[in-house]
Design a protein around this motif. Sequence first.
Motif, short mmCIF file in Angstrom:
data_model
loop_
_atom_site.label_atom_id
_atom_site.label_comp_id
_atom_site.label_asym_id
_atom_site.label_seq_id
_atom_site.Cartn_x
_atom_site.Cartn_y
_atom_site.Cartn_z
N ASN A 116 0.83 -1.21 0.00
CA ASN A 116 0.00 0.00 0.00
C ASN A 116 0.86 1.26 0.00
O ASN A 116 0.57 2.22 -0.71
CB ASN A 116 -0.94 0.00 1.20
CG ASN A 116 -2.09 -0.95 1.05
OD1 ASN A 116 -2.42 -1.37 -0.05
ND2 ASN A 116 -2.71 -1.30 2.16
N ARG A 117 1.93 1.26 0.79
CA ARG A 117 2.82 2.42 0.85
C ARG A 117 3.47 2.66 -0.51
O ARG A 117 3.59 3.79 -0.97
CB ARG A 117 3.88 2.22 1.92
CG ARG A 117 4.80 3.42 2.11
CD ARG A 117 5.79 3.18 3.23
NE ARG A 117 5.10 2.85 4.47
CZ ARG A 117 4.81 3.72 5.43
NH1 ARG A 117 5.15 4.97 5.30
NH2 ARG A 117 4.19 3.33 6.52
N SER A 118 3.87 1.59 -1.18
CA SER A 118 4.47 1.72 -2.50
C SER A 118 3.47 2.32 -3.48
O SER A 118 3.82 3.20 -4.29
CB SER A 118 4.96 0.37 -3.00
OG SER A 118 5.61 0.50 -4.24
N ALA A 119 2.22 1.88 -3.41
CA ALA A 119 1.18 2.41 -4.30
C ALA A 119 0.94 3.90 -4.02
O ALA A 119 0.75 4.69 -4.96
CB ALA A 119 -0.12 1.62 -4.13
N LEU A 120 0.95 4.29 -2.75
CA LEU A 120 0.77 5.70 -2.41
C LEU A 120 1.91 6.56 -2.94
O LEU A 120 1.70 7.65 -3.46
CB LEU A 120 0.65 5.87 -0.90
CG LEU A 120 -0.66 5.43 -0.27
CD1 LEU A 120 -0.57 5.48 1.25
CD2 LEU A 120 -1.81 6.29 -0.77
N HIS A 121 3.13 6.06 -2.81
CA HIS A 121 4.28 6.79 -3.34
C HIS A 121 4.21 6.91 -4.85
O HIS A 121 4.55 7.96 -5.41
CB HIS A 121 5.59 6.12 -2.91
CG HIS A 121 5.96 6.42 -1.50
ND1 HIS A 121 6.71 7.50 -1.14
CD2 HIS A 121 5.66 5.78 -0.35
CE1 HIS A 121 6.88 7.52 0.16
NE2 HIS A 121 6.25 6.48 0.67
N ALA A 122 3.77 5.85 -5.52
CA ALA A 122 3.63 5.91 -6.98
C ALA A 122 2.56 6.92 -7.38
O ALA A 122 2.75 7.68 -8.34
CB ALA A 122 3.28 4.52 -7.52
N ALA A 123 1.45 6.95 -6.65
CA ALA A 123 0.40 7.92 -6.94
C ALA A 123 0.89 9.35 -6.74
O ALA A 123 0.61 10.24 -7.55
CB ALA A 123 -0.83 7.64 -6.06
N ALA A 124 1.65 9.56 -5.68
CA ALA A 124 2.18 10.89 -5.41
C ALA A 124 3.17 11.32 -6.50
O ALA A 124 3.20 12.48 -6.89
CB ALA A 124 2.85 10.92 -4.05
N ALA A 125 3.95 10.37 -6.98
CA ALA A 125 4.92 10.67 -8.03
C ALA A 125 4.23 11.10 -9.32
O ALA A 125 4.81 11.84 -10.12
CB ALA A 125 5.82 9.47 -8.29
N HIS A 126 2.99 10.66 -9.50
CA HIS A 126 2.23 11.02 -10.69
C HIS A 126 1.26 12.17 -10.42
O HIS A 126 0.36 12.43 -11.21
CB HIS A 126 1.48 9.80 -11.23
CG HIS A 126 2.40 8.78 -11.82
ND1 HIS A 126 2.89 7.72 -11.08
CD2 HIS A 126 2.95 8.67 -13.05
CE1 HIS A 126 3.69 7.01 -11.83
NE2 HIS A 126 3.76 7.54 -13.03
N GLY A 127 1.41 12.84 -9.26
CA GLY A 127 0.58 14.02 -8.95
C GLY A 127 -0.81 13.68 -8.48
O GLY A 127 -1.66 14.59 -8.44
N HIS A 128 -1.08 12.45 -8.08
CA HIS A 128 -2.44 12.08 -7.67
C HIS A 128 -2.70 12.28 -6.18
O HIS A 128 -3.84 12.29 -5.76
CB HIS A 128 -2.74 10.63 -8.04
CG HIS A 128 -2.71 10.37 -9.51
ND1 HIS A 128 -3.58 10.95 -10.38
CD2 HIS A 128 -1.88 9.62 -10.26
CE1 HIS A 128 -3.30 10.56 -11.61
NE2 HIS A 128 -2.26 9.75 -11.56
N ASP A 129 -1.66 12.40 -5.38
CA ASP A 129 -1.85 12.57 -3.94
C ASP A 129 -0.66 13.35 -3.38
O ASP A 129 0.45 12.89 -3.42
CB ASP A 129 -1.95 11.20 -3.25
CG ASP A 129 -2.33 11.31 -1.79
OD1 ASP A 129 -2.35 12.45 -1.25
OD2 ASP A 129 -2.61 10.28 -1.17
N LYS A 130 -0.94 14.51 -2.85
CA LYS A 130 0.12 15.38 -2.33
C LYS A 130 0.40 15.12 -0.84
O LYS A 130 1.23 15.76 -0.25
CB LYS A 130 -0.27 16.85 -2.51
CG LYS A 130 -0.58 17.22 -3.94
CD LYS A 130 0.66 17.18 -4.79
CE LYS A 130 0.32 17.68 -6.19
NZ LYS A 130 1.23 17.27 -7.19
N ASN A 131 -0.34 14.20 -0.20
CA ASN A 131 -0.22 13.99 1.24
C ASN A 131 0.44 12.68 1.60
O ASN A 131 0.07 12.04 2.56
CB ASN A 131 -1.62 14.05 1.88
CG ASN A 131 -2.27 15.41 1.69
OD1 ASN A 131 -1.62 16.43 1.83
ND2 ASN A 131 -3.54 15.41 1.33
N VAL A 132 1.44 12.27 0.87
CA VAL A 132 2.14 11.01 1.15
C VAL A 132 3.40 11.31 1.93
O VAL A 132 4.18 12.17 1.56
CB VAL A 132 2.49 10.27 -0.16
CG1 VAL A 132 3.30 9.03 0.13
CG2 VAL A 132 1.23 9.93 -0.91
N ALA A 133 3.57 10.58 3.04
CA ALA A 133 4.78 10.78 3.87
C ALA A 133 5.83 9.75 3.51
O ALA A 133 5.56 8.70 3.04
CB ALA A 133 4.43 10.66 5.34
#
Length: 93
Positions: free
Chosen positions: A76-93
């Motif tokens: 899940n953490r990897s998926a969140l980081h991937a989403a953030a890298a593509h501009g989909h989520d700015k709130n990933v720690a």
Amino acid sequence: LVLTGSGNGPVEAAAHALGQDVTVIDYHEHAISAGSGAEAAAYVEARCGTAPPVFGVGVDKNITTAAIKALIGSVNRSALHAAAAHGHDKNVA
């Protein structure tokens, strides 16, 4: 939902069952307390595909369940980081 996978132990089998390119790099576990109601903590470092490695933590009275929770946490953490890298989520720690 029932997933099946094979591997050298329950953590690797669970990684295989996810149907993704997940590599378990490292795994540690320890008891949090003592006695019959003791809980265990499991820590998994995993890599999903070519993404950087991430960590997941799981806690449960059953060490296998704690390990699988940790694995799912790392995926899940990897998926969140991937989403953030593509501009989909700015709130990933």
